[in-house]
Scaffold this motif. Structure first.
Motif, PDB file in Angstrom:
ATOM      1  N   THR A 423      -2.747  38.969  -1.990  1.00 25.00           N
ATOM      2  CA  THR A 423      -2.290  37.955  -2.949  1.00 25.00           C
ATOM      3  C   THR A 423      -0.828  37.599  -2.705  1.00 25.00           C
ATOM      4  OG1 THR A 423      -3.854  38.839  -4.589  1.00 25.00           O
ATOM      5  CG2 THR A 423      -2.099  37.403  -5.399  1.00 25.00           C
ATOM      6  N   GLU A 424       0.007  38.622  -2.515  1.00 25.49           N
ATOM      7  CA  GLU A 424       1.435  38.385  -2.280  1.00 25.49           C
ATOM      8  C   GLU A 424       1.679  37.612  -0.983  1.00 25.49           C
ATOM      9  OE1 GLU A 424       3.126  42.246  -2.278  1.00 25.49           O
ATOM     10  OE2 GLU A 424       2.644  42.645  -4.385  1.00 25.49           O
ATOM     11  N   ALA A 425       0.852  37.873   0.033  1.00 29.80           N
ATOM     12  CA  ALA A 425       1.029  37.196   1.322  1.00 29.80           C
ATOM     13  C   ALA A 425       0.403  35.809   1.349  1.00 29.80           C
ATOM     14  CB  ALA A 425       0.436  38.051   2.446  1.00 29.80           C
ATOM     15  N   THR A 435     -10.131  32.110   3.649  1.00 25.34           N
ATOM     16  CA  THR A 435      -9.599  33.428   3.292  1.00 25.34           C
ATOM     17  C   THR A 435      -9.837  34.421   4.424  1.00 25.34           C
ATOM     18  OG1 THR A 435     -10.017  32.999   0.944  1.00 25.34           O
ATOM     19  CG2 THR A 435      -9.683  35.281   1.588  1.00 25.34           C
ATOM     20  N   ALA A 436     -11.040  34.407   4.997  1.00 28.80           N
ATOM     21  CA  ALA A 436     -11.357  35.327   6.101  1.00 28.80           C
ATOM     22  C   ALA A 436     -10.458  35.063   7.305  1.00 28.80           C
ATOM     23  CB  ALA A 436     -12.825  35.182   6.486  1.00 28.80           C
ATOM     24  N   LYS A 437     -10.238  33.799   7.645  1.00 30.29           N
ATOM     25  CA  LYS A 437      -9.370  33.473   8.782  1.00 30.29           C
ATOM     26  C   LYS A 437      -7.928  33.893   8.517  1.00 30.29           C
ATOM     27  CE  LYS A 437     -12.168  29.602  10.449  1.00 30.29           C
ATOM     28  NZ  LYS A 437     -12.256  28.135  10.616  1.00 30.29           N
ATOM     29  N   CYS A 531      -9.487  44.593   8.551  1.00 28.81           N
ATOM     30  CA  CYS A 531      -9.922  43.292   8.029  1.00 28.81           C
ATOM     31  C   CYS A 531     -11.064  43.453   7.036  1.00 28.81           C
ATOM     32  CB  CYS A 531     -10.368  42.376   9.172  1.00 28.81           C
ATOM     33  SG  CYS A 531      -9.028  41.655  10.123  1.00 28.81           S
ATOM     34  N   GLN A 532     -12.030  44.308   7.362  1.00 32.39           N
ATOM     35  CA  GLN A 532     -13.161  44.518   6.464  1.00 32.39           C
ATOM     36  C   GLN A 532     -12.706  44.973   5.087  1.00 32.39           C
ATOM     37  OE1 GLN A 532     -15.844  47.076   9.043  1.00 32.39           O
ATOM     38  NE2 GLN A 532     -17.327  45.840   7.951  1.00 32.39           N
ATOM     39  N   ASP A 533     -11.820  45.962   5.048  1.00 31.04           N
ATOM     40  CA  ASP A 533     -11.390  46.484   3.758  1.00 31.04           C
ATOM     41  C   ASP A 533     -10.529  45.483   3.001  1.00 31.04           C
ATOM     42  OD1 ASP A 533     -12.770  48.852   3.849  1.00 31.04           O
ATOM     43  OD2 ASP A 533     -11.171  49.945   4.864  1.00 31.04           O
ATOM     44  N   MET A 534      -9.731  44.681   3.714  1.00 32.50           N
ATOM     45  CA  MET A 534      -8.945  43.656   3.024  1.00 32.50           C
ATOM     46  C   MET A 534      -9.861  42.554   2.495  1.00 32.50           C
ATOM     47  SD  MET A 534      -5.420  41.808   4.217  1.00 32.50           S
ATOM     48  CE  MET A 534      -4.322  43.046   3.537  1.00 32.50           C
TER      49      MET A 534
END
Length: 645
Positions: A423-425, A435-437, A531-534
């Protein structure tokens, strides 16, 4: 006169009140439908036996497990037990088909078919196999690839166990393979259904006749360390390849009757290189196995979630958490089960917080609307490739403790940190694809690429004809050795052994390293599970995709995929290697049936059957096709939910 008027009035009133007309009747009011909470409260007032009887009408195994588990009521408490049972009862009655599919898994009801094949003659003909041959799927392999590798490809494979003999038939595109001396036909078998290869059969043609040995692998290798001749081997090569053998010697003493899955390979040598065609997974059903023996882990998770947090109507997310947590529930010790209960409740609360955020964002993706396969992908906290931290020993006394648990699963606090970080980034967008990219690019910017240290010697040998490349790889290898020996690369310890920063396989450890140094080290696998966990943290359902070249001299690759509800497809977070020709695609599958340590007999009950494979291979296709078109979710659903037996 007055008396007559009174009587007349009375008569009129009576007539009007007894008339079928509804002149004085109140208009019909719609019956107000009770809310879910009201129905739960009403049901909770019924006796335990009444609730279990209602549950048993649609889910007999679930009701039987609750009746049998005498510790569950004490663990939940008298007051909370009735309410939890009422919620499960309503979930069982849900009309939602995805809930019903989840309940089928929770009840451990495994669809199985019976192999129907007539009398089998080993003569190289396929007639008797036609009824059980799988239908071809996907497009055919490119002829160019087959010619380049000089290998055969199995067109159709079938197998059956009958009268203590194993029969296998395979149709090959390259029959000349069998005329070349010393080539092998390799059969690898998973005997108990935990996805690991327990036995390898090597069938070799020497001087015009077929010989065969089998070798035990994994945990059983110490029982039979040396190859053992195959008894009763019979092989015929004609329009198809058929072979049969006795299987008495294959099953180690701890297994009453093998559950077979066949992996068919072959080995040939071209220009001094050993090459293998693709694996074919051939399920052979154990017709004596019973459903329901593994249901306890699922049901306990579901009941505890209902007691600790509360279920919602048609709660797919809660059901998915109960399913994906079953492995640790079944294979963990008491301390792990206590922690798992807390974490399952925290994960369900985290899911509901995430849904609220998605609605405020007006995103085109919302977790509670995902289909079951996406719910399972989201709720699976087991770190991809993190099985190195799990106990896979089949011994009854081998269980996972808190140290296994903490390294093998991503914790809820880390998910919260990742959500705040995303969210911050500014990575969270109203579009799932965007969002995934964003996440993929951001994680790439925070990762310093390094080879895994155990891969470098192989890479050095592979580039022996390129001195400059060899010198570069040797420099990297020495750098990693020095880093490891200095202790600076140690992120923690697992079972007394250091966990190095370039091989941690743990998102929490990578996140701590990134906060300390501004980056973490790794390769495409490390990038994938971060990436998966994010993605999971912001409410996207992730899977791991991996590719390896189709027998050409190229390295493999892996990356994160995600469910895109706007297209009903699983997309890719990367553009892929569009220049590559043919690839095999492995899709990470969710371990939704307890496996490994629980495949052994437990408490006198029968062996727990039917886990799902971790991976499923797709037909060869260009990566560009995948990244542009995606994969239909019904395909992922079929691969993820269909047991291998």
């Amino acid at each position: 006169m007055r008396r007559q008027w009174i009587c007349a009035s009375f008569v009129i009133v009576v007539c009007l009140s007894s008339s079928p007309l509804t002149i004085f009747a109140q208009p019909d009011r719609p019956v107000k439908r009770q809310s879910y909470e009201q129905r739960v409260r009403r049901l909770a007032r019924e006796s335990e036996d009444q609730l279990l009887d209602k549950t048993a009408r649609n889910a007999p195994t679930i009701a039987a497990v609750i009746r049998k588990d005498r510790t569950l009521k004490a663990q939940i408490g008298e007051d909370g037990f009735g309410r939890a049972l009422a919620q499960v009862c309503l979930l069982v009655e849900s009309p939602d088909p995805d809930c019903q599919e989840a309940l089928r898994i929770i009840g451990d009801t495994v669809p199985r078919t019976k192999a129907r094949v007539g009398k089998i003659s080993i003569n190289g003909k396929s007639g008797e196999w036609r009824k059980i041959l799988p239908k071809p799927s996907g497009r055919a392999w490119g002829r160019e690839t087959v010619d380049r590798a000089r290998e055969f490809w199995a067109k159709g494979v079938a197998g059956v166990v009958r009268e203590n003999r194993l029969y296998i038939m395979a149709g090959m595109t390259d029959q000349e393979y069998f005329d070349r001396p010393y080539n092998k036909l390799i059969v690898r078998a998973d005997c108990i259904g935990d996805t690991r290869r327990d036995v390898q059969l090597n069938i070799v043609r020497r001087e015009g006749r077929w010989e065969g040995v089998f070798e035990c692998q994994g945990d059983w290798k110490h029982q039979n360390p040396k190859p053992i001749p195959i008894t009763g081997l019979k092989v015929a090569v004609g329009k198809v390849v058929e072979f049969a053998m006795d299987i008495d010697d294959f099953a180690p003493p701890s297994v009453a009757k093998p559950i077979w899955t066949i992996y068919l390979k072959a080995r040939t040598e071209t220009a001094g290189k050993v090459m293998y065609p693709r694996t074919r997974n051939v399920p052979i059903f154990n017709e004596t196995a019973e459903a329901g023996v593994a249901a306890g882990a699922y049901v306990r998770n579901l009941m505890l979630l209902a007691a600790d947090v509360g279920l919602r109507e048609s709660d797919r997310t809660a059901a998915a958490i109960a399913i994906t947590a079953a492995t640790m529930q079944a294979t963990g010790d008491d301390a792990v089960r206590e922690q798992l209960r807390l974490d399952n409740a925290a994960l369900l609360e985290f899911a509901r917080e995430t849904m609220a955020r998605q609605r405020r964002l007006k995103a085109d993706y919302c977790l509670d609307q995902y289909p079951l396969e996406a719910q399972l992908a989201w709720s699976n906290r087991l770190v991809w490739l993190g099985v190195k931290y799990l106990s896979w020993n089949r011994a009854r006394d081998s269980v996972n403790d808190l140290e296994n648990y903490e390294w093998a699963l991503v914790d809820i606090e880390t998910l919260r940190d990742l959500r705040d970080l995303a969210t911050e980034a500014g990575l969270v967008d109203a579009s799932a694809a965007q969002t995934a990219k964003n996440i993929d690019k951001w994680v790439s910017s925070k990762m310093v690429f390094r080879y895994w240290i155990h891969h470098l010697p192989r890479e050095i040998n592979r580039h022996e004809d390129d001195p400059a490349r060899v010198a570069e790889l040797k420099r990297k290898y020495e750098e990693l050795l020095a880093l490891r020996e200095s202790g600076a690369a140690t992120l923690g310890y697992f079972k007394g052994e250091p966990v190095y920063e370039v091989f941690a396989r743990n998102t929490r450890a990578y996140l701590a390293l990134m906060r300390e140094k501004g980056h973490f080290y790794g390769g495409c696998p490390d990038h994938t599970w971060f990436c998966q966990d994010m993605m999971r943290a912001v409410g996207l359902a992730p899977l791991a995709f991996s590719v390896h070249s189709s027998r050409v001299d190229k390295t493999g690759h892996c990356w994160a995929g995600f469910y895109d509800p706007t297209r009903g497809r699983w997309g890719s977070s990367q553009a892929g290697r569009s220049g590559s020709v043919w690839w095999l695609l492995d899709i990470d599958r969710i371990a939704i049936y307890p496996y490994a340590a629980m495949a052994q007999r437990v408490g006198g009950e029968k062996a727990l059957p039917f886990p799902l494979f971790y991976k499923r291979e797709m037909q060869g296709r260009r990566i560009k096709d995948l990244t542009q078109k995606g994969i239909r979710t019904d395909k992922i659903r079929r691969w993820m939910l269909t047991p291998c037996f």
